[in-house]
Design an enzyme around this catalytic site. Sequence first.
Site, PDB file in Angstrom:
ATOM      1  N   CYS A  16       5.837  20.025  -8.088  1.00  0.00           N
ATOM      2  CA  CYS A  16       6.505  19.987  -9.075  1.00  0.00           C
ATOM      3  C   CYS A  16       7.260  21.244  -9.469  1.00  0.00           C
ATOM      4  O   CYS A  16       6.263  21.261  -9.381  1.00  0.00           O
ATOM      5  CB  CYS A  16       6.294  18.391  -9.611  1.00  0.00           C
ATOM      6  SG  CYS A  16       7.016  18.470 -10.326  1.00  0.00           S
ATOM      7  N   VAL A  70      -5.171  -9.258  18.595  1.00  0.00           N
ATOM      8  CA  VAL A  70      -6.346  -9.281  19.322  1.00  0.00           C
ATOM      9  C   VAL A  70      -7.626  -9.910  19.548  1.00  0.00           C
ATOM     10  O   VAL A  70      -7.980  -9.976  20.839  1.00  0.00           O
ATOM     11  CB  VAL A  70      -6.166  -8.053  20.486  1.00  0.00           C
ATOM     12  CG1 VAL A  70      -4.884  -7.802  20.553  1.00  0.00           C
ATOM     13  CG2 VAL A  70      -6.215  -7.108  18.601  1.00  0.00           C
ATOM     14  N   CYS A  92       8.003  20.757 -12.134  1.00  0.00           N
ATOM     15  CA  CYS A  92       7.157  20.655 -13.707  1.00  0.00           C
ATOM     16  C   CYS A  92       5.620  21.447 -13.553  1.00  0.00           C
ATOM     17  O   CYS A  92       4.874  21.177 -14.687  1.00  0.00           O
ATOM     18  CB  CYS A  92       6.875  19.266 -14.750  1.00  0.00           C
ATOM     19  SG  CYS A  92       5.332  18.212 -13.636  1.00  0.00           S
ATOM     20  N   GLY A 126      -1.660  -8.863  13.418  1.00  0.00           N
ATOM     21  CA  GLY A 126      -2.470  -7.722  13.140  1.00  0.00           C
ATOM     22  C   GLY A 126      -3.453  -7.010  12.113  1.00  0.00           C
ATOM     23  O   GLY A 126      -3.101  -5.853  11.222  1.00  0.00           O
ATOM     24  N   HIS A 134       1.162  -1.306   0.306  1.00  0.00           N
ATOM     25  CA  HIS A 134       0.098   0.286  -0.360  1.00  0.00           C
ATOM     26  C   HIS A 134       0.886   1.785   0.018  1.00  0.00           C
ATOM     27  O   HIS A 134       0.429   2.170   0.225  1.00  0.00           O
ATOM     28  CB  HIS A 134      -0.432  -0.028   0.978  1.00  0.00           C
ATOM     29  CG  HIS A 134      -1.902  -1.128   0.632  1.00  0.00           C
ATOM     30  ND1 HIS A 134      -2.866  -1.355   1.643  1.00  0.00           N
ATOM     31  CD2 HIS A 134      -2.892  -1.417   0.201  1.00  0.00           C
ATOM     32  CE1 HIS A 134      -3.949  -2.095   1.710  1.00  0.00           C
ATOM     33  NE2 HIS A 134      -3.787  -2.411   0.379  1.00  0.00           N
ATOM     34  N   ALA A 189       0.712  -8.161  19.556  1.00  0.00           N
ATOM     35  CA  ALA A 189       2.133  -9.293  18.383  1.00  0.00           C
ATOM     36  C   ALA A 189       3.452  -8.802  18.933  1.00  0.00           C
ATOM     37  O   ALA A 189       3.618  -9.444  18.915  1.00  0.00           O
ATOM     38  CB  ALA A 189       1.980  -8.343  16.968  1.00  0.00           C
TER      39      ALA A 189
HETATM   40  C1  BV8 Z   1      -8.480  -2.034  -5.789  1.00  0.00           C
HETATM   41  C2  BV8 Z   1      -4.042   3.478   1.769  1.00  0.00           C
HETATM   42  C3  BV8 Z   1      -9.179  -1.841  -7.787  1.00  0.00           C
HETATM   43  C4  BV8 Z   1      -4.399   4.794   2.749  1.00  0.00           C
HETATM   44  C5  BV8 Z   1      -5.731   1.939   2.172  1.00  0.00           C
HETATM   45  C6  BV8 Z   1     -12.032  -6.705  -4.108  1.00  0.00           C
HETATM   46  C7  BV8 Z   1     -10.676  -6.990  -5.102  1.00  0.00           C
HETATM   47  C8  BV8 Z   1     -10.220  -6.207  -5.041  1.00  0.00           C
HETATM   48  C9  BV8 Z   1     -10.728  -4.524  -4.897  1.00  0.00           C
HETATM   49  C10 BV8 Z   1     -12.189  -4.711  -3.848  1.00  0.00           C
HETATM   50  C11 BV8 Z   1     -12.627  -5.980  -3.834  1.00  0.00           C
HETATM   51  N1  BV8 Z   1     -12.974  -6.070  -2.261  1.00  0.00           N
HETATM   52  C12 BV8 Z   1     -12.893  -4.734  -1.833  1.00  0.00           C
HETATM   53  C13 BV8 Z   1     -12.581  -3.646  -3.410  1.00  0.00           C
HETATM   54  C14 BV8 Z   1     -12.303  -2.149  -2.809  1.00  0.00           C
HETATM   55  C15 BV8 Z   1     -11.088  -1.611  -1.845  1.00  0.00           C
HETATM   56  C16 BV8 Z   1     -10.997  -2.845  -0.308  1.00  0.00           C
HETATM   57  O1  BV8 Z   1     -10.325  -3.583  -0.794  1.00  0.00           O
HETATM   58  N2  BV8 Z   1     -12.130  -2.130   0.110  1.00  0.00           N
HETATM   59  C17 BV8 Z   1     -12.890  -2.729   1.860  1.00  0.00           C
HETATM   60  C18 BV8 Z   1     -12.639  -1.892   2.651  1.00  0.00           C
HETATM   61  C19 BV8 Z   1     -14.431  -3.365   1.457  1.00  0.00           C
HETATM   62  N3  BV8 Z   1      -9.858  -2.232  -2.007  1.00  0.00           N
HETATM   63  C20 BV8 Z   1      -9.459  -1.361  -2.712  1.00  0.00           C
HETATM   64  O2  BV8 Z   1     -10.143   0.179  -3.662  1.00  0.00           O
HETATM   65  C21 BV8 Z   1      -8.219  -1.409  -2.830  1.00  0.00           C
HETATM   66  N4  BV8 Z   1      -7.516  -1.220  -4.419  1.00  0.00           N
HETATM   67  O3  BV8 Z   1      -8.653  -2.394  -5.382  1.00  0.00           O
HETATM   68  O4  BV8 Z   1      -8.486  -0.832  -7.046  1.00  0.00           O
HETATM   69  C22 BV8 Z   1      -8.787  -1.811  -9.110  1.00  0.00           C
HETATM   70  C23 BV8 Z   1      -8.606  -2.742  -9.631  1.00  0.00           C
HETATM   71  C24 BV8 Z   1      -8.406  -2.306 -10.559  1.00  0.00           C
HETATM   72  C25 BV8 Z   1      -7.248  -1.559 -11.606  1.00  0.00           C
HETATM   73  C26 BV8 Z   1      -7.982   0.055 -10.963  1.00  0.00           C
HETATM   74  C27 BV8 Z   1      -8.103  -0.670  -9.981  1.00  0.00           C
HETATM   75  C28 BV8 Z   1      -6.699  -0.265  -2.432  1.00  0.00           C
HETATM   76  C29 BV8 Z   1      -6.579  -0.708  -1.395  1.00  0.00           C
HETATM   77  C30 BV8 Z   1      -5.931   0.532  -0.713  1.00  0.00           C
HETATM   78  C31 BV8 Z   1      -6.351   0.858   0.773  1.00  0.00           C
HETATM   79  N5  BV8 Z   1      -5.637   1.446   1.328  1.00  0.00           N
HETATM   80  N6  BV8 Z   1      -4.838   3.033   3.080  1.00  0.00           N
HETATM   81  C32 BV8 Z   1      -3.963   5.171   3.966  1.00  0.00           C
HETATM   82  O5  BV8 Z   1      -2.842   4.183   4.412  1.00  0.00           O
HETATM   83  O6  BV8 Z   1      -3.912   6.060   4.002  1.00  0.00           O
HETATM   84  S1  BV8 Z   1      -6.575   1.009   3.201  1.00  0.00           S
HETATM   85  C33 BV8 Z   1      -6.530   0.686   5.171  1.00  0.00           C
HETATM   86  O7  BV8 Z   1      -6.700  -0.582   5.315  1.00  0.00           O
HETATM   87  C34 BV8 Z   1      -4.473   0.572   5.048  1.00  0.00           C
HETATM   88  O8  BV8 Z   1      -3.346   0.984   3.528  1.00  0.00           O
HETATM   89  C35 BV8 Z   1      -3.959  -0.867   5.989  1.00  0.00           C
HETATM   90  O9  BV8 Z   1      -3.169  -1.212   5.669  1.00  0.00           O
HETATM   91  C36 BV8 Z   1      -5.449  -1.438   5.002  1.00  0.00           C
HETATM   92  C37 BV8 Z   1      -6.573  -2.932   5.954  1.00  0.00           C
HETATM   93  O10 BV8 Z   1      -5.896  -2.518   7.272  1.00  0.00           O
HETATM   94  P1  BV8 Z   1      -5.625  -3.034   8.368  1.00  0.00           P
HETATM   95  O11 BV8 Z   1      -3.639  -3.121   8.136  1.00  0.00           O
HETATM   96  O12 BV8 Z   1      -5.749  -5.311   8.484  1.00  0.00           O
HETATM   97  O13 BV8 Z   1      -5.291  -2.441  10.030  1.00  0.00           O
HETATM   98  P2  BV8 Z   1      -7.272  -1.895  10.642  1.00  0.00           P
HETATM   99  O14 BV8 Z   1      -7.482  -1.024  11.597  1.00  0.00           O
HETATM  100  O15 BV8 Z   1      -8.300  -2.322   9.929  1.00  0.00           O
HETATM  101  O16 BV8 Z   1      -7.157  -4.006  11.956  1.00  0.00           O
HETATM  102  C38 BV8 Z   1      -6.389  -3.978  12.413  1.00  0.00           C
HETATM  103  C39 BV8 Z   1      -6.364  -5.648  13.131  1.00  0.00           C
HETATM  104  O17 BV8 Z   1      -5.248  -5.392  14.011  1.00  0.00           O
HETATM  105  C40 BV8 Z   1      -7.332  -5.064  14.210  1.00  0.00           C
HETATM  106  O18 BV8 Z   1      -7.715  -6.898  13.429  1.00  0.00           O
HETATM  107  C41 BV8 Z   1      -6.810  -5.442  15.312  1.00  0.00           C
HETATM  108  O19 BV8 Z   1      -7.711  -6.065  16.279  1.00  0.00           O
HETATM  109  C42 BV8 Z   1      -5.329  -5.791  15.074  1.00  0.00           C
HETATM  110  N7  BV8 Z   1      -4.849  -5.457  16.238  1.00  0.00           N
HETATM  111  C43 BV8 Z   1      -4.726  -4.046  16.812  1.00  0.00           C
HETATM  112  N8  BV8 Z   1      -3.821  -3.589  17.949  1.00  0.00           N
HETATM  113  C44 BV8 Z   1      -2.948  -4.801  17.967  1.00  0.00           C
HETATM  114  C45 BV8 Z   1      -3.485  -6.099  16.499  1.00  0.00           C
HETATM  115  N9  BV8 Z   1      -3.094  -6.979  16.397  1.00  0.00           N
HETATM  116  C46 BV8 Z   1      -2.203  -7.449  17.574  1.00  0.00           C
HETATM  117  N10 BV8 Z   1      -0.958  -7.106  18.380  1.00  0.00           N
HETATM  118  C47 BV8 Z   1      -2.202  -5.476  18.333  1.00  0.00           C
HETATM  119  N11 BV8 Z   1      -1.351  -5.193  19.449  1.00  0.00           N
HETATM  120 ZN    ZN Z   2       6.329  16.962 -12.614  1.00  0.00          ZN
END
Ligand code: BV8
Ligand code: ZN
Length: 248
Positions: free
Chosen positions: A146, A212, A148, A185, A117, A229
């Site tokens: 930029c 967790v 440009c 995580g 990502h 973790a």
């Molecule tokens: C795309 C960047 C299409 C921004 C992020 C099926 C196939 C393809 C796409 C899709 C699909 N279904 C839906 C989609 C669309 C979408 C998607 O998945 N939506 C979801 C929400 C339903 N996907 C997209 O849009 C992707 N692009 O598919 O493009 C395409 C195809 C062809 C041509 C053109 C376009 C792009 C996805 C990337 C989005 N960007 N972030 C930013 O960060 O500012 S997403 C965001 O969520 C972050 O990047 C993050 O990394 C990601 C995942 O979240 P997690 O890391 O899991 O974090 P979360 O808080 O959810 O969970 C934390 C976990 O840790 C919890 O379980 C918690 O219990 C646990 N935890 C907490 N503390 C601890 C712990 N565990 C252990 N120890 C601890 N101490």
């Molecule tokens: Zn440029």
Amino acid sequence: MNYEKLFDRLSTAKNVVFFTGAGVSAESGIETFRGAGGIWTKLKPEELANFNAFLKNPDLVWEWYQYRRKIIEETKPNPAHITIAETENYFNNVTVVTQNIDNLHNRAGSSIVYEVHGNIERNYCVKCHTFYNSKDFTFEGKAPFCKCGGLIRPDIVWFGEMLPQDVFASAEEAARNCNVIFVVGTSAVVYPAAYIPIDAKKGGALVVEINVEETELTQMADISFFGKAGEVLPKIFNEFKKIKKLSL
Ligand code: BV8
Ligand code: ZN
């Protein structure tokens, strides 16, 4: 903790993958997205983490990323990142596939890190794709441009955007060929990154979840360790080191 099955597989494993999400950085002080108090609960991803929102309001999106950069600058790798880096001493290949943009796996010393990502320290011009490091400019409330004339954006994959194809292809390849995958995580709800553990399972890997709480992945995981973790990973590998010593 159920180590038997895990150590059995680890003792003959050559290739290990760690697939990580925001939870691996939680103990470094970086909020997760979806957990209680996560950033998404305050700000809607649709409003900020997508290209149209950026074009509509580049200054606001830049402000949000500067806020996150600041938090990240003040953090450091926690025992989870450090343990993952250390496992390179026990296996032929250790690959980290991370959804995180915080650069903490690189800072912990992991050698192969696929950032599916993107990375918050990198930025690029939307017009000529010149790369800029965040340290290349000071942000004064206005999105930078930029030479440009193009708008500079964070090198982060937003919703609706493709993942970096070469990076994601290498991550899928590592997942398909690993003996054990640790899923650490992540809520495993964001695709296509969330296919990584599924690829590993199809390739015959043992799937070990560390979280967790239960997630979308729990019923597919072979072993789930519920805990932080930064505590669970050091425990697992301290135990593993002991049995490895015994077997030498
Ligand atoms: C795309 C960047 C299409 C921004 C992020 C099926 C196939 C393809 C796409 C899709 C699909 N279904 C839906 C989609 C669309 C979408 C998607 O998945 N939506 C979801 C929400 C339903 N996907 C997209 O849009 C992707 N692009 O598919 O493009 C395409 C195809 C062809 C041509 C053109 C376009 C792009 C996805 C990337 C989005 N960007 N972030 C930013 O960060 O500012 S997403 C965001 O969520 C972050 O990047 C993050 O990394 C990601 C995942 O979240 P997690 O890391 O899991 O974090 P979360 O808080 O959810 O969970 C934390 C976990 O840790 C919890 O379980 C918690 O219990 C646990 N935890 C907490 N503390 C601890 C712990 N565990 C252990 N120890 C601890 N101490
Ligand atoms: Zn440029």
